[in-house]
Scaffold this motif. Structure first.
Motif, short mmCIF file in Angstrom:
data_model
loop_
_atom_site.label_atom_id
_atom_site.label_comp_id
_atom_site.label_asym_id
_atom_site.label_seq_id
_atom_site.Cartn_x
_atom_site.Cartn_y
_atom_site.Cartn_z
N MET A 1 0.91 -1.05 -0.14
CA MET A 1 0.10 -0.02 0.00
C MET A 1 0.86 1.18 0.13
SD MET A 1 -2.83 0.74 2.77
CE MET A 1 -3.71 -0.85 2.25
N LYS A 2 0.77 1.85 -1.11
CA LYS A 2 1.81 2.96 -1.27
C LYS A 2 3.23 2.69 -0.71
CE LYS A 2 -2.23 6.16 -1.21
NZ LYS A 2 -2.67 7.35 -0.88
N VAL A 6 1.60 -3.88 4.58
CA VAL A 6 0.78 -3.94 5.65
C VAL A 6 0.12 -5.41 5.67
CG1 VAL A 6 -1.73 -3.15 6.39
CG2 VAL A 6 -0.44 -1.69 5.00
N TYR A 101 -6.89 -1.49 7.02
CA TYR A 101 -6.15 -1.20 5.65
C TYR A 101 -6.50 0.27 5.25
CZ TYR A 101 -4.98 -6.13 5.07
OH TYR A 101 -4.41 -7.30 5.12
N ALA A 102 -7.87 0.80 5.45
CA ALA A 102 -8.28 2.04 5.01
C ALA A 102 -7.49 3.22 5.76
CB ALA A 102 -9.78 2.15 4.99
N VAL A 104 -4.47 2.90 7.58
CA VAL A 104 -3.10 2.92 7.12
C VAL A 104 -2.96 3.64 5.91
CG1 VAL A 104 -1.05 1.52 6.28
CG2 VAL A 104 -2.50 0.88 8.54
N GLU A 105 -3.70 3.29 4.84
CA GLU A 105 -3.60 4.12 3.48
C GLU A 105 -3.88 5.58 3.75
OE1 GLU A 105 -5.14 3.58 -0.99
OE2 GLU A 105 -6.42 3.15 0.60
N SER A 106 -5.02 6.07 4.59
CA SER A 106 -5.04 7.55 4.71
C SER A 106 -4.06 8.25 5.30
CB SER A 106 -6.34 7.62 5.62
OG SER A 106 -6.17 7.34 7.03
N LEU A 108 -1.04 7.58 5.05
CA LEU A 108 0.21 7.58 4.16
C LEU A 108 -0.06 8.60 2.92
CD1 LEU A 108 0.76 3.68 3.79
CD2 LEU A 108 2.27 5.29 4.95
N THR A 109 -1.24 9.30 2.88
CA THR A 109 -1.36 10.21 1.85
C THR A 109 -1.01 11.77 2.39
OG1 THR A 109 -3.57 10.58 2.87
CG2 THR A 109 -3.35 9.01 0.85
#
Length: 109
Positions: A1-2, A6, A101-102, A104-106, A108-109
């Motif tokens: 993820m980016k 994860v 997951y969502a 962690v993704e947020s 990393l933005t």
């Protein structure tokens, strides 16, 4: 993820110390990333999040698990690289993996 690994996995019937040991081992194995483990046992669920030290400036364990657990979970211990939570309603636990997951993704933005 980016570009960040994860790992979220369910490992039932592990005690708190076993979860902590396993998350530490998995953090070492992945090198750089976030590990989210959960264990259902005796009618309750424990979750632990581990973040490798190189990522703590971008992702903190509490910021990963906090939103996942915001309503019914209580924090039972933590520091920036790991956080453990427990809940007494195991039936709620599976939908939360996608939230982890969502989150962690947020971060990393």
């Amino acid at each position: 993820m980016k570009g960040v690994k994860v790992l979220a996995h369910r490992v039932d019937n592990l005690e708190r110390a076993q979860l902590r040991t396993l998350v530490d081992q998995l953090r070492e194995k992945i090198g750089s990333g976030v590990v989210v483990l959960g264990s259902a046992s005796n009618g309750s669920v424990s979750l632990i999040v581990g973040v490798t030290k190189d990522l703590t400036s971008r992702v903190q364990a509490g910021k990963v698990i906090g939103p996942v657990a915001q309503r019914v979970w209580r924090q039972s211990g933590g520091r920036p690289i790991w956080l453990r939570l427990e809940e007494k309603t195991p039936e709620r636990w599976m939908p939360r993996w996608t939230t982890a997951y969502a989150v962690v993704e947020s971060l990393l933005t």
